[in-house]
Scaffold this motif. Structure first.
Motif, PDB file in Angstrom:
ATOM      1  N   HIS A 269      35.428  34.182  27.731  1.00  0.00           N
ATOM      2  CA  HIS A 269      36.683  33.457  27.594  1.00  0.00           C
ATOM      3  C   HIS A 269      37.818  34.292  28.174  1.00  0.00           C
ATOM      4  CE1 HIS A 269      34.122  31.174  24.912  1.00  0.00           C
ATOM      5  NE2 HIS A 269      35.027  30.206  24.926  1.00  0.00           N
ATOM      6  N   ILE A 270      38.891  33.620  28.555  1.00  0.00           N
ATOM      7  CA  ILE A 270      39.991  34.259  29.278  1.00  0.00           C
ATOM      8  C   ILE A 270      40.819  35.123  28.332  1.00  0.00           C
ATOM      9  CG2 ILE A 270      42.067  33.811  30.647  1.00  0.00           C
ATOM     10  CD1 ILE A 270      40.671  31.066  31.366  1.00  0.00           C
ATOM     11  N   GLU A 271      41.110  36.357  28.785  1.00  0.00           N
ATOM     12  CA  GLU A 271      41.968  37.273  28.049  1.00  0.00           C
ATOM     13  C   GLU A 271      43.255  37.500  28.846  1.00  0.00           C
ATOM     14  OE1 GLU A 271      39.767  40.852  27.569  1.00  0.00           O
ATOM     15  OE2 GLU A 271      38.062  39.879  26.588  1.00  0.00           O
ATOM     16  N   LYS A 272      44.267  38.005  28.173  1.00  0.00           N
ATOM     17  CA  LYS A 272      45.541  38.248  28.850  1.00  0.00           C
ATOM     18  C   LYS A 272      45.367  39.178  30.040  1.00  0.00           C
ATOM     19  CE  LYS A 272      48.615  37.669  24.854  1.00  0.00           C
ATOM     20  NZ  LYS A 272      49.562  38.360  23.937  1.00  0.00           N
ATOM     21  N   SER A 273      44.532  40.204  29.871  1.00  0.00           N
ATOM     22  CA  SER A 273      44.369  41.198  30.937  1.00  0.00           C
ATOM     23  C   SER A 273      43.740  40.599  32.186  1.00  0.00           C
ATOM     24  CB  SER A 273      43.517  42.367  30.439  1.00  0.00           C
ATOM     25  OG  SER A 273      42.223  41.921  30.079  1.00  0.00           O
ATOM     26  N   ASN A 274      43.070  39.441  32.062  1.00  0.00           N
ATOM     27  CA  ASN A 274      42.441  38.811  33.221  1.00  0.00           C
ATOM     28  C   ASN A 274      43.476  38.251  34.200  1.00  0.00           C
ATOM     29  OD1 ASN A 274      39.945  37.318  31.059  1.00  0.00           O
ATOM     30  ND2 ASN A 274      39.935  39.317  32.028  1.00  0.00           N
ATOM     31  N   LEU A 275      44.663  37.906  33.700  1.00  0.00           N
ATOM     32  CA  LEU A 275      45.619  37.141  34.490  1.00  0.00           C
ATOM     33  C   LEU A 275      46.128  37.904  35.706  1.00  0.00           C
ATOM     34  CD1 LEU A 275      47.698  35.509  31.609  1.00  0.00           C
ATOM     35  CD2 LEU A 275      45.657  34.620  32.762  1.00  0.00           C
ATOM     36  N   LEU A 280      42.812  32.047  39.265  1.00  0.00           N
ATOM     37  CA  LEU A 280      42.603  30.641  38.909  1.00  0.00           C
ATOM     38  C   LEU A 280      43.081  30.362  37.488  1.00  0.00           C
ATOM     39  CD1 LEU A 280      39.105  29.794  40.431  1.00  0.00           C
ATOM     40  CD2 LEU A 280      41.363  29.738  41.501  1.00  0.00           C
ATOM     41  N   PHE A 281      43.459  31.425  36.756  1.00  0.00           N
ATOM     42  CA  PHE A 281      43.843  31.273  35.351  1.00  0.00           C
ATOM     43  C   PHE A 281      45.348  31.471  35.185  1.00  0.00           C
ATOM     44  CE2 PHE A 281      39.509  33.467  34.756  1.00  0.00           C
ATOM     45  CZ  PHE A 281      38.833  32.276  35.004  1.00  0.00           C
ATOM     46  N   ARG A 282      45.906  30.799  34.158  1.00  0.00           N
ATOM     47  CA  ARG A 282      47.316  30.928  33.822  1.00  0.00           C
ATOM     48  C   ARG A 282      47.449  31.321  32.351  1.00  0.00           C
ATOM     49  NH1 ARG A 282      47.009  31.038  38.408  1.00  0.00           N
ATOM     50  NH2 ARG A 282      48.015  29.728  40.010  1.00  0.00           N
ATOM     51  N   SER A 283      48.658  31.685  31.959  1.00  0.00           N
ATOM     52  CA  SER A 283      48.864  32.196  30.602  1.00  0.00           C
ATOM     53  C   SER A 283      48.441  31.186  29.543  1.00  0.00           C
ATOM     54  CB  SER A 283      50.330  32.584  30.408  1.00  0.00           C
ATOM     55  OG  SER A 283      51.177  31.479  30.674  1.00  0.00           O
ATOM     56  N   TRP A 284      48.612  29.897  29.833  1.00  0.00           N
ATOM     57  CA  TRP A 284      48.220  28.884  28.843  1.00  0.00           C
ATOM     58  C   TRP A 284      46.702  28.679  28.763  1.00  0.00           C
ATOM     59  CZ3 TRP A 284      51.556  27.867  32.976  1.00  0.00           C
ATOM     60  CH2 TRP A 284      50.977  27.268  34.090  1.00  0.00           C
ATOM     61  N   ASP A 285      45.971  29.359  29.637  1.00  0.00           N
ATOM     62  CA  ASP A 285      44.509  29.244  29.603  1.00  0.00           C
ATOM     63  C   ASP A 285      43.846  30.316  28.730  1.00  0.00           C
ATOM     64  OD1 ASP A 285      44.418  27.082  31.418  1.00  0.00           O
ATOM     65  OD2 ASP A 285      44.625  28.459  33.114  1.00  0.00           O
ATOM     66  N   VAL A 286      44.649  31.276  28.217  1.00  0.00           N
ATOM     67  CA  VAL A 286      44.083  32.362  27.408  1.00  0.00           C
ATOM     68  C   VAL A 286      43.302  31.777  26.233  1.00  0.00           C
ATOM     69  CG1 VAL A 286      44.647  34.299  25.902  1.00  0.00           C
ATOM     70  CG2 VAL A 286      45.818  34.050  28.096  1.00  0.00           C
ATOM     71  N   LYS A 287      42.121  32.349  25.995  1.00  0.00           N
ATOM     72  CA  LYS A 287      41.165  31.959  24.943  1.00  0.00           C
ATOM     73  C   LYS A 287      40.283  30.775  25.356  1.00  0.00           C
ATOM     74  CE  LYS A 287      42.806  35.073  22.149  1.00  0.00           C
ATOM     75  NZ  LYS A 287      42.069  36.356  21.976  1.00  0.00           N
ATOM     76  N   LYS A 288      40.563  30.174  26.509  1.00  0.00           N
ATOM     77  CA  LYS A 288      39.715  29.071  26.976  1.00  0.00           C
ATOM     78  C   LYS A 288      38.522  29.607  27.762  1.00  0.00           C
ATOM     79  CE  LYS A 288      43.579  25.785  27.395  1.00  0.00           C
ATOM     80  NZ  LYS A 288      44.375  24.970  28.351  1.00  0.00           N
ATOM     81  N   SER A 289      37.542  28.749  27.986  1.00  0.00           N
ATOM     82  CA  SER A 289      36.344  29.129  28.738  1.00  0.00           C
ATOM     83  C   SER A 289      36.686  29.425  30.192  1.00  0.00           C
ATOM     84  CB  SER A 289      35.321  27.993  28.677  1.00  0.00           C
ATOM     85  OG  SER A 289      34.397  28.072  29.728  1.00  0.00           O
ATOM     86  N   LYS A 290      36.229  30.576  30.694  1.00  0.00           N
ATOM     87  CA  LYS A 290      36.479  30.928  32.096  1.00  0.00           C
ATOM     88  C   LYS A 290      35.892  29.906  33.057  1.00  0.00           C
ATOM     89  CE  LYS A 290      37.064  35.948  31.917  1.00  0.00           C
ATOM     90  NZ  LYS A 290      36.577  37.256  32.389  1.00  0.00           N
ATOM     91  N   SER A 291      34.648  29.524  32.816  1.00  0.00           N
ATOM     92  CA  SER A 291      33.972  28.642  33.764  1.00  0.00           C
ATOM     93  C   SER A 291      34.629  27.263  33.819  1.00  0.00           C
ATOM     94  CB  SER A 291      32.491  28.519  33.420  1.00  0.00           C
ATOM     95  OG  SER A 291      32.322  28.061  32.097  1.00  0.00           O
TER      96      SER A 291
END
Length: 810
Positions: A269-275, A280-291
């Motif tokens: 799942h997406i973490e803040k450090s991934n951004l 492809l990820f945004r701040s509102w995607d944190v905790k959501k499934s990466k795939s």
């Protein structure tokens, strides 16, 4: 033996030296390399005698760089090589770009794609430039120049990614003054990606259609574009590299055809450090499934792409899902994984199903790409077996030499104290019969598992005070008792058999710590450990340091002489009957809350990094190692050398270039490229992949991709007869993974029994009905065999298909 990796003129500083203390924190000393393991640092005769210990660290020295003005550099260029096999072509490519500028001045446009007239006009202008340009050319490759002209109007996403990532890193270097800039011209080409036969690439076939793919149709033509669109590819991982691959694939239109499809899986799942590096990820995607988020981003970029996302880990536990039906319809696999184990597993899957594999990885500013093509290249597993930065367990346990070691030790402690015990108890409560089965006929490994279960149950806390007591005693055990025990075995003056000091070189002599509740690091460890223990067993937490300090004062701490070994060590002498009594029945644990913790470095409120940082620093203090702050500890303990988007973009670009070749089915090894690079130095290396090695049995040559094919359910006796008669091979062992189906070491009666059984029946007996392979599936059998002359030989694996029909085909 440790290689220092230093060269003449490098500068180093020392810390932790005993005896020759003048070296500690003195100005940097210049190194002279004597051998890969020895250096000289100059005259030390005026210093005190060396006693032991010490760590050296290389100091990076600033360097002034100057460059020629553009006007001079155009006519007298210096090059950075990206492919050693193309170094001789760099002056030619440089001059080709000069000619291209002249062409656009003269005509107002670029040469039309694969237009013979425009290509001839370009060659004429090239001849004019060559006459006036002082750049010396060894040879003029007219075929290269023609391809240069015919593709100049085209544009390819992966080539843009390669050039863009390098240019982006150069901008960062200019802004930060960090790393070495490119000096001075860098050219990249992938002309080997073009078809071997370019005759179908005509002006008509490569003319624009008025669509989004015109720029790549200009290079490869319409037919190739349709092939791209109808590809079925599996991308394993949706992290930093996975996001870049998905972006490239979407822009190329891969999976956008009626028969095409992209499949991506990632259980994370997406973490803040991934951004910062997974765009492809945004701040509102944190905790959501990466795939799922990545797939949604692909659909926005290119709504035509058919993409399916999964949240499954690739491994033996998902083979019922990623089965032969799934792999049989794939055109290939692209890995975007972060560990060797998963890479090896996917290599095995691609080998089983004979699918090409595109493998890549990054480490900070460094990266690598390996292309694996069935029957042509070696497999990934050949080079994938070693971790350059792996730390030996003995180093972690007893002989840490730097903060990386202590942080790894602390991370392992987190897993061992707050995740594994809860999981063990959970497994026991879900299936209590397993323990009873183990105790009927236990192996040594089974006994160890039961010991661990007993230890986990015995330490279950009932209140927060219990958690504080455990944390305080755990501090004493780890940072005092264990160190005292080590010193009792190897005192500070201990000598090896050769008479050399035991505590020397990389072995630092430790010292036990004395607990002091007033010491912030000591109390932080107890506070974090107690709260994590409480969380893992569903007990309300308490974060008040003063209250915890008061609880700590009430804990009775034994001295070293009365300390008992951890249960897992002290239970060694217990009898089987004792173990049967030791494990309480499940009813005694009713109502127990179990919450195994997963390490999360980016949540500053969960105390995970507080525990790891304090544990690491306390152990560092044991061994006189320089401590690290929480930020540095987070970076190391989180196992991240920060991924940077420039290197992930470069890797994904290079991977996608290799995809062009794989799709065309190039059969010549030299057309493929495995790559390594460092954007920091900078260094770029493209090389021909290793060929699939050739082996021989009974004068028959074979490669690792080759397999014996056996279909149908047969007895082991028939199986042996087949190989004896058809392949002149005498088999002494058959195994499927870790399961031995037949061995010459079996007892005679067991041999006779198994020879009459089918291979499926033997596997069902060994694995159980549920875990055994099912009709319609296949297994890979490993053979030990002798050739017709009775010599032991290495032979291919057997792809043994299990079907309903009887008989044996080969």
């Amino acid at each position: 033996m440790t290689f220092h990796g230093l060269y003449d003129g490098d500068q180093v500083i020392f810390t932790g030296v005993r005896g020759m203390t003048e070296l500690n924190h003195c100005p940097p000393r210049v190194v002279k390399m004597l051998s890969p393991t020895l250096i000289s640092i100059g005259d030390t005769s005026t210093m005190s005698d060396y006693e032991g210990g010490g760590t050296l660290r290389q100091i990076r020295v600033s360097e002034f760089k100057s460059f020629k003005p553009m006007k001079d550099s155009l006519l007298n260029p210096s090059f950075v090589t990206t492919d050693d096999f193309k170094t001789h072509l760099l002056p030619l490519v440089h001059m080709a770009f000069l000619a291209l500028h002249e062409y656009t001045k003269a005509t107002g446009s670029l040469p039309r794609p694969w237009h013979d007239g425009d290509a001839r006009r370009f060659l004429e202008l090239f001849a004019d430039v060559r006459r006036t340009c002082p750049v010396a050319l060894e040879e003029v490759d007219e075929d290269l120049l023609r391809k240069f002209a015919c593709t100049a109007a085209g544009e390819l996403v992966p080539v843009n990614a390669v050039i863009g990532s390098i240019a982006g890193q150069e901008v960062l270097k200019a802004c930060s003054g960090k790393f070495t800039p490119v000096s001075q011209w860098l050219y990249y080409d992938a002309l080997e990606s073009l078809p071997v036969d370019t005759s179908p690439l005509t002006a008509a076939n490569c003319a624009p259609e008025g669509g989004r793919y015109d720029a790549q149709i200009a290079v490869f033509g319409r037919d190739f574009q349709r092939k791209l669109e109808n590809l079925k590819y599996f991308i394993v991982g949706a992290g930093a590299i996975g996001c870049e691959l998905l972006k490239n694939f979407a822009m190329l239109g891969i999976g956008a055809g009626e028969r095409g499809r992209l499949t991506v899986t990632d259980m994370d799942h997406i973490e803040k450090s991934n951004l910062s590096r997974q765009f492809l990820f945004r701040s509102w995607d944190v905790k959501k499934s990466k795939s799922s988020v990545a797939a949604a981003a692909v659909r926005r970029m290119n709504p035509e792409v058919n993409i399916v996302s999964h949240e499954l880990r690739v491994g033996s536990d998902t083979e019922h899902f990623y089965n032969s039906d799934f792999y049989s319809q794939l055109d290939g696999v692209a890995n975007a994984l972060d560990n060797v184990e998963a890479r090896r597993y996917m290599d095995g899957r691609c080998w089983h199903y004979r699918k090409p594999l595109l493998e890549s990885g990054t480490l900070g500013a460094n990266g690598s790409v390996q292309v694996v093509v069935p029957n042509i290249t070696e497999r990934y597993i050949v080079h994938g077996g070693s971790h350059k930065n792996a730390i030996a367990m003995c180093t972690l346990k007893n002989f840490p030499g730097n903060i990386n070691h202590t942080l790894q030790w602390a991370r392992d402690m987190f897993e061992g104290e707050f995740r594994q015990p809860c999981e063990l108890i959970k497994q026991y409560l879900e299936d209590p019969s397993k323990v009873q089965q183990i105790l009927k006929a236990p192996t040594p490994l089974d006994i160890e598992e039961v010991k661990s279960l007993k230890e986990a149950i015995d330490r279950i806390p009932r209140s927060f005070k219990d958690c504080v007591k455990w944390a305080r005693l755990h501090w004493e055990e780890q940072f005092h008792f264990q160190i005292a025990k080590l010193l009792s075995q190897f005192p500070a003056d201990h000598k090896t058999e050769s008479g050399a000091p035991f505590w020397s070189g990389t072995k630092r002599c430790p010292h036990p710590l004395k607990f002091d509740v007033a010491e912030e690091e000591h109390l932080t460890f107890v506070l974090a450990a107690a709260n994590l223990m409480a969380e893992s067993f569903g007990i309300p937490q308490l974060r008040d340091p003063e209250a915890i300090a008061n609880m700590v004062k009430e804990v009775e701490v034994p001295d070293y002489d009365t300390w008992k070994e951890p249960l897992s060590e002290s239970m060694g002498a217990l009898k089987l009957s004792d173990l049967k009594i030791a494990i309480p029945p499940p009813k005694d644990l009713e109502g127990l809350v179990l919450n195994p913790l997963s390490f999360e470095k980016d949540d500053d409120t969960n105390l995970h990094m507080d525990f790891v940082t304090s544990a690491s620093n306390l152990r560092a203090e044991n061994y006189d190692i320089e401590k690290a702050d929480k930020y540095t500890s987070k970076r190391i303990a989180g196992r991240i050398i920060p991924a940077i988007v420039t290197s992930t973009a470069l890797v994904a670009g290079l991977v996608t270039v290799e995809l062009f070749k794989v799709i065309q089915g190039h059969e010549t090894l030299r057309l493929y490229k495995s790559s390594e690079f460092s954007l920091a130095i900078p260094r770029f290396c493209s090389m021909e992949p290793e060929a699939a090695p050739v082996k021989v049995y009974n004068d028959i040559e074979w490669r690792p991709w080759d397999m014996f094919e056996v279909e149908g359910e047969v007895t082991l006796e028939d199986f042996f007869d087949l190989f004896e008669k058809k392949h002149e091979l005498s088999i002494s062992m058959v195994a499927e993974g870790n399961q031995v189906i037949y061995s010459s070491f079996l007892k005679p009666k067991e041999k006779q029994r198994r020879m009459k059984m089918t291979i499926l029946a033997i596997l069902q007996e060994l694995l159980g009905e549920e875990a055994a392979p099912k009709p319609g599936s296949f297994v890979m059998l490993d053979l030990n065999a002798k050739d017709r002359e009775g010599k032991r030989v290495e032979v291919p694996f057997v792809r043994y298909s299990i079907c309903a029909s009887s008989g044996c085909k080969d």
